[in-house]
Scaffold this active site. Structure first.
Site, PDB file in Angstrom:
ATOM      1  N   ASP A  95     -11.603  -6.487   7.367  1.00 44.14           N
ATOM      2  CA  ASP A  95     -11.072  -5.167   7.187  1.00 44.14           C
ATOM      3  C   ASP A  95     -11.715  -4.201   7.978  1.00 44.14           C
ATOM      4  OD1 ASP A  95      -8.798  -3.770   5.626  1.00 44.14           O
ATOM      5  OD2 ASP A  95     -10.382  -2.332   5.016  1.00 44.14           O
ATOM      6  N   GLU A 120     -11.634   0.318   8.739  1.00 40.35           N
ATOM      7  CA  GLU A 120     -11.172   1.473   8.488  1.00 40.35           C
ATOM      8  C   GLU A 120     -11.294   2.440   9.632  1.00 40.35           C
ATOM      9  OE1 GLU A 120     -10.166   1.856   5.375  1.00 40.35           O
ATOM     10  OE2 GLU A 120     -10.628   0.228   4.808  1.00 40.35           O
ATOM     11  N   TYR A 168      -2.693  -3.916  12.882  1.00 38.55           N
ATOM     12  CA  TYR A 168      -3.807  -2.837  12.826  1.00 38.55           C
ATOM     13  C   TYR A 168      -5.269  -3.318  13.406  1.00 38.55           C
ATOM     14  CZ  TYR A 168      -6.368   1.308  11.444  1.00 38.55           C
ATOM     15  OH  TYR A 168      -7.123   2.751  11.399  1.00 38.55           O
ATOM     16  N   HIS A 213      -9.460   1.084   0.380  1.00 31.76           N
ATOM     17  CA  HIS A 213      -9.958   1.744   1.297  1.00 31.76           C
ATOM     18  C   HIS A 213     -11.337   1.903   1.866  1.00 31.76           C
ATOM     19  CE1 HIS A 213      -5.732   2.565   1.710  1.00 31.76           C
ATOM     20  NE2 HIS A 213      -5.648   3.003   0.471  1.00 31.76           N
ATOM     21  N   ASP A 231     -11.735  -3.766   0.242  1.00 29.93           N
ATOM     22  CA  ASP A 231     -10.402  -4.253   0.730  1.00 29.93           C
ATOM     23  C   ASP A 231     -10.758  -5.707   1.193  1.00 29.93           C
ATOM     24  OD1 ASP A 231      -9.257  -2.104   0.113  1.00 29.93           O
ATOM     25  OD2 ASP A 231      -8.946  -1.358   2.474  1.00 29.93           O
TER      26      ASP A 231
HETATM   27  N1  DCM Z   1      -4.691   4.606   7.185  1.00 34.61           N
HETATM   28  C1  DCM Z   1      -4.219   6.031   7.283  1.00 34.61           C
HETATM   29  N2  DCM Z   1      -3.344   6.438   6.046  1.00 34.61           N
HETATM   30  C2  DCM Z   1      -2.810   5.565   5.270  1.00 34.61           C
HETATM   31  C3  DCM Z   1      -3.302   4.274   5.290  1.00 34.61           C
HETATM   32  C4  DCM Z   1      -4.286   3.773   5.989  1.00 34.61           C
HETATM   33  O1  DCM Z   1      -4.828   6.989   7.892  1.00 34.61           O
HETATM   34  N3  DCM Z   1      -1.977   5.856   4.527  1.00 34.61           N
HETATM   35  C5  DCM Z   1      -5.719   4.404   7.992  1.00 34.61           C
HETATM   36  C6  DCM Z   1      -7.045   4.744   7.581  1.00 34.61           C
HETATM   37  C7  DCM Z   1      -7.823   3.740   7.174  1.00 34.61           C
HETATM   38  C8  DCM Z   1      -7.019   2.502   7.989  1.00 34.61           C
HETATM   39  O2  DCM Z   1      -5.848   2.934   8.379  1.00 34.61           O
HETATM   40  O3  DCM Z   1      -9.148   3.605   7.404  1.00 34.61           O
HETATM   41  C9  DCM Z   1      -6.975   0.876   7.421  1.00 34.61           C
HETATM   42  O4  DCM Z   1      -6.231   1.417   6.133  1.00 34.61           O
HETATM   43  P1  DCM Z   1      -6.653   0.439   4.940  1.00 34.61           P
HETATM   44  O5  DCM Z   1      -7.756   1.234   3.964  1.00 34.61           O
HETATM   45  O6  DCM Z   1      -5.605   0.397   3.845  1.00 34.61           O
HETATM   46  O7  DCM Z   1      -7.603  -0.786   5.366  1.00 34.61           O
HETATM   47 MG    MG Z   2      -9.569  -0.995   4.238  1.00 34.98          MG
END
Ligand code: DCM
Ligand code: MG
Length: 228
Positions: free
Chosen positions: A12, A14, A120, A185, A190
């Site tokens: 995963d 971020e 992603y 997140h 995750d």
């Molecule tokens: N992200 C975002 N807005 C969202 C969901 C995700 O900007 N509503 C971006 C920031 C997160 C990245 O995508 O660090 C990865 O998502 P996740 O935390 O779901 O793995």
């Molecule tokens: Mg994540």
């Protein structure tokens, strides 16, 4: 061609924002599990699934050298100022070497698994690696867990009519375990959620992975040569 993977690496990332913001990575987590631990998962006395005892973990925070969107900062708990305060390095050549070395330590062939990875995580990781003029070994494949879980439901004719939120990582976990996942997140949180989803459906997902994974070689980077 069907591939029998020896290791599954749950991944995963971020990032500074969603795909349309040309994001950079802020945090990476990889947890490597041998297929034998997925085929015969541990259970407690009540029969509840437990995470494997043996797994390799890699979690790294990264200075993205780019502003996080306010929403990304809010949901991940990361910010440019705290990453800098903690003197985190950028996604540099050393980071690329660590990621590659971590994968090379695993029994091959390896399959990366990420929820929504085709959109992603895989193209973003590819973009950051190419920016360092590096890539992953050609024995690395990848599997989008979102696509896999949905694909299995389609095969069982079990897709609900209204699917908003149904196939999010948290949505799938809640359906399977009847509880809310912890630490959403954060890259490690995750990955743990994803690993438990995979364990729950391991028999079907292991079979699915044999026929539906792609070589990481084939992933198109999210962008080329953009940084900062
Ligand atoms: N992200 C975002 N807005 C969202 C969901 C995700 O900007 N509503 C971006 C920031 C997160 C990245 O995508 O660090 C990865 O998502 P996740 O935390 O779901 O793995
Ligand atoms: Mg994540």
């Amino acid at each position: 061609m069907a591939t029998l993977f020896k290791t599954f690496v749950f991944l995963d990332l971020e990032g500074t924002g969603l795909m349309d913001t040309v994001p950079n990575i802020t945090e990476l987590c990889m947890v490597a599990v041998h297929r034998s631990a997925l085929e015969k998962p541990l259970r407690d006395e009540a029969g509840t699934l437990l995470p494997p005892r043996i797994m390799d973990k890699l979690c790294l925070c990264v200075d993205p050298v780019k502003s996080l969107t306010s929403h990304a900062a809010e949901i991940t708990g990361l910010s440019n100022s705290t990453l800098q305060q903690n003197e985190k390095q950028a996604f540099n050549a050393c980071m690329a070497t660590i990621v590659e070395g971590f994968l090379q330590r695993q029994a091959q062939p390896v399959c990366l698994v990420a929820h929504g990875g085709d959109r992603y995580d895989f193209p973003l990781l590819k973009a950051e690696l190419l920016h360092q003029a590096q890539d992953l070994p050609s024995s690395v494949y990848c599997l989008d867990a979102w696509r896999a879980v949905k694909g299995l439901d389609i095969r069982k004719r079990a897709v609900p009519r209204v699917i908003k939120g149904y196939y999010t990582l948290d949505g799938i976990y809640q359906r399977l375990y009847r509880k809310v996942p912890e630490h959403s997140h954060s890259a490690e949180g995750d990955v743990q959620t994803l690993l438990m989803v995979f364990l729950h459906e391991a028999k079907d997902l292991l079979t699915w992975s044999r026929h539906n994974s792609r070589r990481f070689d084939q992933i198109v980077p999210l962008y080329r040569n953009v940084k900062g």
